[in-house]
Scaffold this active site. Structure first.
Site, PDB file in Angstrom:
ATOM      1  N   PHE A 253     -54.256  47.476 -18.100  1.00 30.39           N
ATOM      2  CA  PHE A 253     -54.459  48.680 -17.273  1.00 30.39           C
ATOM      3  C   PHE A 253     -55.795  48.717 -16.561  1.00 30.39           C
ATOM      4  O   PHE A 253     -56.306  49.778 -16.238  1.00 30.39           O
ATOM      5  CB  PHE A 253     -54.280  49.952 -18.130  1.00 30.39           C
ATOM      6  CG  PHE A 253     -53.128  49.894 -19.091  1.00 30.39           C
ATOM      7  CD1 PHE A 253     -51.823  49.892 -18.618  1.00 30.39           C
ATOM      8  CD2 PHE A 253     -53.337  49.819 -20.462  1.00 30.39           C
ATOM      9  CE1 PHE A 253     -50.752  49.814 -19.490  1.00 30.39           C
ATOM     10  CE2 PHE A 253     -52.269  49.740 -21.336  1.00 30.39           C
ATOM     11  CZ  PHE A 253     -50.971  49.740 -20.856  1.00 30.39           C
ATOM     12  N   GLY A 480     -47.093  42.912 -19.187  1.00 32.47           N
ATOM     13  CA  GLY A 480     -46.034  43.844 -19.552  1.00 32.47           C
ATOM     14  C   GLY A 480     -45.231  44.336 -18.367  1.00 32.47           C
ATOM     15  O   GLY A 480     -44.359  45.182 -18.521  1.00 32.47           O
ATOM     16  N   LEU A 642     -37.717  45.161  -6.801  1.00 32.99           N
ATOM     17  CA  LEU A 642     -37.302  43.797  -7.179  1.00 32.99           C
ATOM     18  C   LEU A 642     -36.437  43.818  -8.426  1.00 32.99           C
ATOM     19  O   LEU A 642     -35.527  43.017  -8.579  1.00 32.99           O
ATOM     20  CB  LEU A 642     -38.525  42.911  -7.423  1.00 32.99           C
ATOM     21  CG  LEU A 642     -39.325  42.507  -6.186  1.00 32.99           C
ATOM     22  CD1 LEU A 642     -40.466  41.571  -6.583  1.00 32.99           C
ATOM     23  CD2 LEU A 642     -38.437  41.818  -5.160  1.00 32.99           C
ATOM     24  N   ASN A 643     -36.758  44.707  -9.348  1.00 28.64           N
ATOM     25  CA  ASN A 643     -35.987  44.807 -10.590  1.00 28.64           C
ATOM     26  C   ASN A 643     -36.026  46.277 -10.992  1.00 28.64           C
ATOM     27  O   ASN A 643     -37.089  46.821 -11.293  1.00 28.64           O
ATOM     28  CB  ASN A 643     -36.618  43.914 -11.671  1.00 28.64           C
ATOM     29  CG  ASN A 643     -35.907  44.019 -13.020  1.00 28.64           C
ATOM     30  OD1 ASN A 643     -35.591  45.112 -13.499  1.00 28.64           O
ATOM     31  ND2 ASN A 643     -35.667  42.887 -13.647  1.00 28.64           N
ATOM     32  N   GLN A 650     -42.439  50.682 -15.222  1.00 28.70           N
ATOM     33  CA  GLN A 650     -43.814  50.812 -14.736  1.00 28.70           C
ATOM     34  C   GLN A 650     -44.108  52.266 -14.369  1.00 28.70           C
ATOM     35  O   GLN A 650     -45.144  52.817 -14.728  1.00 28.70           O
ATOM     36  CB  GLN A 650     -44.012  49.948 -13.493  1.00 28.70           C
ATOM     37  CG  GLN A 650     -44.133  48.479 -13.763  1.00 28.70           C
ATOM     38  CD  GLN A 650     -45.477  48.155 -14.362  1.00 28.70           C
ATOM     39  OE1 GLN A 650     -46.514  48.314 -13.730  1.00 28.70           O
ATOM     40  NE2 GLN A 650     -45.475  47.737 -15.590  1.00 28.70           N
ATOM     41  N   GLY A 715     -47.320  49.730 -10.047  1.00 27.22           N
ATOM     42  CA  GLY A 715     -48.030  49.799 -11.318  1.00 27.22           C
ATOM     43  C   GLY A 715     -48.817  51.079 -11.515  1.00 27.22           C
ATOM     44  O   GLY A 715     -48.960  51.570 -12.630  1.00 27.22           O
ATOM     45  N   GLU A 716     -49.359  51.608 -10.443  1.00 26.11           N
ATOM     46  CA  GLU A 716     -50.299  52.714 -10.611  1.00 26.11           C
ATOM     47  C   GLU A 716     -49.821  54.038 -10.039  1.00 26.11           C
ATOM     48  O   GLU A 716     -50.273  55.100 -10.457  1.00 26.11           O
ATOM     49  CB  GLU A 716     -51.642  52.323  -9.982  1.00 26.11           C
ATOM     50  CG  GLU A 716     -52.308  51.211 -10.756  1.00 26.11           C
ATOM     51  CD  GLU A 716     -53.475  50.583 -10.021  1.00 26.11           C
ATOM     52  OE1 GLU A 716     -54.607  50.905 -10.364  1.00 26.11           O
ATOM     53  OE2 GLU A 716     -53.246  49.765  -9.124  1.00 26.11           O
TER      54      GLU A 716
HETATM   55 MO1  MOS Z   1     -55.178  48.228 -12.534  1.00 24.41          MO
HETATM   56  S1  MOS Z   1     -56.675  49.631 -12.852  1.00 24.41           S
HETATM   57  O1  MOS Z   1     -55.751  47.714 -11.048  1.00 24.41           O
HETATM   58  O2  MOS Z   1     -55.145  47.224 -13.846  1.00 24.41           O
END
Ligand code: MOS
Length: 749
Positions: A253, A480, A642-643, A650, A715-716
């Site tokens: 993270f 992950g 993509l999946n 995520q 991811g974020e």
């Molecule tokens: Mo993320 S804070 O760019 O792992």
């Protein structure tokens, strides 16, 4: 929504988007996956850190006699006996310095203490228990100096943060203060957020093995290339002799992006003892020696006409960096892009503290910056008696408000429409406290999620063998997210081969250097190179086929081959399928692509971002003011999916963390001495199963036209807006506007 129709390219089944299980799943769930602390060596030794118990000062004496005398102790390394390492500056984004070093402190090569917890010794022993026991016997005395540690007391000493090439976070359009003062309706709120830590399940761990001047480091890192070059520099060896292996990363993270002291000191310990050495930090060590998210103090002011049209938007922030390093978190950056306003003032200031440096942590800046702006817009809607979604839609910009850059693609309206329908927003009655479920107050809150799309250089090789199997090799990071699975899916579609025919190798610096896993940019970065590589590979196979008079691809042009059902690699010959390479007697074709000529160097041309709408429902006990999250719906635009399974996970993970950010998480720092007071999961409260409701995630699956394969990254964005959605739901339930995170019960009573 993602569907599984046939590929338009190959006519074959489309793998992109399918919710396939992660390839690394079985190894992880059966315990065979090997993490950095699990590589066995016959002569492995174990390290433990001794951390400073003061904040600022100098070591006057360090007594290692008792520690050294303990049977099984191999070395006690301090500033008095440590070999000299090369001094490197800290990473400094403002100055364009991208070394892996998290701080500028030359660990164990000085006697000066810069933060409470800075390592002052490393003990090496035959077992981990002996190492820890011995570490506890090291006696350090200090000459203590005054230290600057109290963020609130230092607010007056904040300095304007320089603009840097990575992040734009300032704006000054029109006269926002005057427009605010003149606005018929305005909100002007102060927000504060707590420092936070990442708390990955896998504690930071390093296993270091020297063979002469060659070094192998097993480390769950988010950036093997950066770590490799830093260690080579630090220990003055050839980078080609340094190998970083990072096969599995048990959560990161952002907290495993840079080199923190434990990594450097493990490599040092292995060099001094001439043994393979392993160090797994304790949870307390992680708090003391690995940075987290900054504390913040923010102002968010909005001025509007009576119809809700914004006339002024002001977002300013003060955050903290360490005096020996740190990262300028982009607290105000989302406010450049969320709402149209003719008058816009954004400004970030920084104070320097004698505390452990902050570092990137999932949506650094955006996670806490969206809390402020998305709370303030909700408050404005409340005062105007407007629906908070309608108020947002009224102020939805056509171009980026800060600089009029066009959006590459913007689907915020669509995510709200989808989310509102799935959540049942129409059932909400607007008045705070107006909804009940028996004894409990019910609140429904909404907020916008927004995160920029990044892209970094990535090299990779792709090889097709005569039997039609494909190998993709790229030094990317698997912490992950399911990268190998998703990239195999994309490769299968790009080449027109079966998913199972594709093997993906990653997690080793000997592979072609991939991107760092950060900024939600790893996937788009790999995709850019993967598209180029697959294209080159297909051209190469096609050219090969043209040299074979018997090839079924004879005389076809490349585009025709591209469109041919079944793809390039098999022709039906004599009743059985045979690959073109087999026919031509070529064992394999191998293609390597670098990062030159990648798309994505156009961030000045477009504002690119993943976005979404977060819908949260809370139940609040009116007697105790206990808040429970009852339900969550997130609707997102992340470009191409993509999946579906890994992308949803995520996003869901980001939301779970948003719940922690909103309600429970805080790194408590003693304002007298800057020492972290709750360095354990017993006292730092991450959300657990009982805190997390069912989370519905919906994704538009709408490709961004400017990003490789249309991928924006996921991811974020899931954590952005999440804390505001909770705060807005609490306001709806109780009428209380809490502007200080986390929203603990005491703030509601
Ligand atoms: Mo993320 S804070 O760019 O792992």
């Amino acid at each position: 929504m993602t569907s599984f129709e046939a590929s338009p390219v190959t006519g074959a089944e489309r793998w992109i988007g399918q919710p396939l299980d992660r390839r690394d799943g079985p190894a992880k769930t059966t315990g065979t996956a090997r993490y950095s602390a699990e590589y066995p060596f016959d002569d492995l030794a174990y390290a433990a850190l001794v951390c400073a118990a003061i904040t600022r000062g100098r070591i006057t004496s360090i007594d290692t006699a008792a520690a050294s005398a303990l049977p099984g102790v191999l070395a006690v390394i301090t500033h008095q006996n440590a070999p000299k390492m090369k001094e490197t500056g800290a990473q400094d984004v403002d100055r364009g310095v991208f070394t892996a070093s998290a701080t500028s402190v030359p660990y164990l090569n000085i006697d000066e203490i810069h933060w409470n917890g800075q390592p002052v010794a490393v003990v090496v022993a035959e077992t981990a228990d002996i190492a820890r026991d011995a570490a506890s016997l090291v006696q350090v005395t200090y000459d203590e100096w005054p230290a600057v540690v109290d963020f609130v007391a230092e607010l007056g000493n904040a300095r304007k943060q320089p603009e840097n090439s990575l992040l734009s976070q300032h704006a000054d359009n029109g006269d926002a203060e005057a427009a605010l003062a003149a606005a018929p309706i305005a909100v002007d709120l102060r927000f504060t957020t707590s420092p936070l830590h990442h708390n990955a399940i896998e504690l930071h761990a390093t296993t270091a093995v020297w063979l002469g001047d060659r070094l192998t480091v097993y480390e769950g890192t988010q950036n093997m290339s950066l770590l490799r070059s830093h260690l080579a520099e630090k220990f003055d060896v050839d980078p080609n002799g340094v190998r970083v292996i990072s096969q599995f990363v048990g959560g990161a993270f952002g907290g495993k992006t840079l080199a923190w002291p434990g990594t450097v000191l493990t490599v040092l310990a292995a060099r001094v003892t001439q043994r393979p050495v392993k160090l797994m930090l304790t949870r307390e060590d992680v708090y003391r020696t690995v940075g987290g998210r900054t504390v913040s103090s923010q102002r968010l002011a909005l001025g509007a006409e009576a119809d809700g049209t914004l006339t002024s938007l002001i977002h300013t922030s003060i955050t903290a960096k360490g005096s020996v390093g740190g990262y300028p978190e982009q607290v105000c950056s989302c406010s450049r892009s969320l709402y149209a306003s003719p008058n816009l003032l954004l400004r970030q200031d920084i104070v320097q503290l004698d505390r452990l440096t902050n570092t990137i942590m999932r949506a650094p800046g955006e996670a806490i910056g969206t809390f402020s702006i998305e709370s303030a817009i909700d408050e404005l809607a409340h005062r105007l008696r407007h629906d908070p979604i309608e108020l947002r839609m009224r102020n939805e910009p056509k171009v980026n408000p800060a600089d009029e850059t066009p959006f590459s693609h913007r689907r915020i309206r669509e995510t709200y429409a989808l989310g509102a329908e799935r959540f049942g927003w129409a059932d909400r009655t607007p008045e705070p406290g107006s909804m009940r479920d028996g004894h409990h107050l019910v609140g429904m809150g909404v907020a916008t999620a927004f995160h920029p799309a990044w892209q970094f250089p990535a090299e990779l090789t792709i090889r097709i063998a005569a039997d039609g199997s494909v190998l993709v090799r790229c030094g990317f990071h698997e912490m992950g997210m399911g990268g190998a699975t998703a990239y195999a899916q994309a490769t299968a579609d790009l080449l027109g081969v079966a998913y199972d025919a594709v093997t993906v190798e990653y997690g080793d610096s000997e592979l072609p250097p991939g991107p760092g896993a950060g900024g939600s940019g790893q996937t788009a970065s790999v995709m850019a190179s993967l598209i180029n590589a697959c294209d080159e590979l297909k051209r190469s196979v096609h050219a090969t086929a043209q040299r074979d008079p018997a090839s079924p691809l004879q005389g076809t042009d490349y585009d025709a081959v591209q469109a041919r059902a079944g793809g390039l690699f098999r022709g039906s010959i004599g009743g059985r399928y045979e690959t073109i390479l087999e026919r031509a007697g070529i064992p394999e074709i191998d293609v390597r692509v670098g990062s030159d000529g990648q798309p994505g160097g156009d961030t000045g041309t477009w504002v690119k971002a993943a976005a979404g709408a977060q819908f949260c429902e809370v139940r609040v006990d009116p007697d105790t003011m206990e808040v429970r999250i009852a339900r969550w719906v997130g609707a997102f635009d992340i470009g191409t999916v993509l999946n579906l399974k890994t992308a949803s996970s995520q996003l869901r993970g980001g939301i779970v963390w948003g719940i922690g950010l909103a309600l429970t998480e805080a790194t408590l720092v003693d304002p007298r001495n800057g020492r972290i007071m709750n360095p354990s999961l017993a006292e730092y409260h991450v959300p657990v199963h009982a805190d997390v409701p069912p989370i519905e995630v919906h994704i538009l699956d709408d490709p961004d036209p400017t990003m490789p394969l249309g991928v924006l990254g996921c991811g974020e964005v899931g954590i952005t807006g999440a804390a505001a959605a909770v705060a807005n739901a609490i306001h709806h339930a109780t009428g209380k506007r809490v502007t200080d995170l986390p929203i603990t019960i005491d703030k509601l009573l």
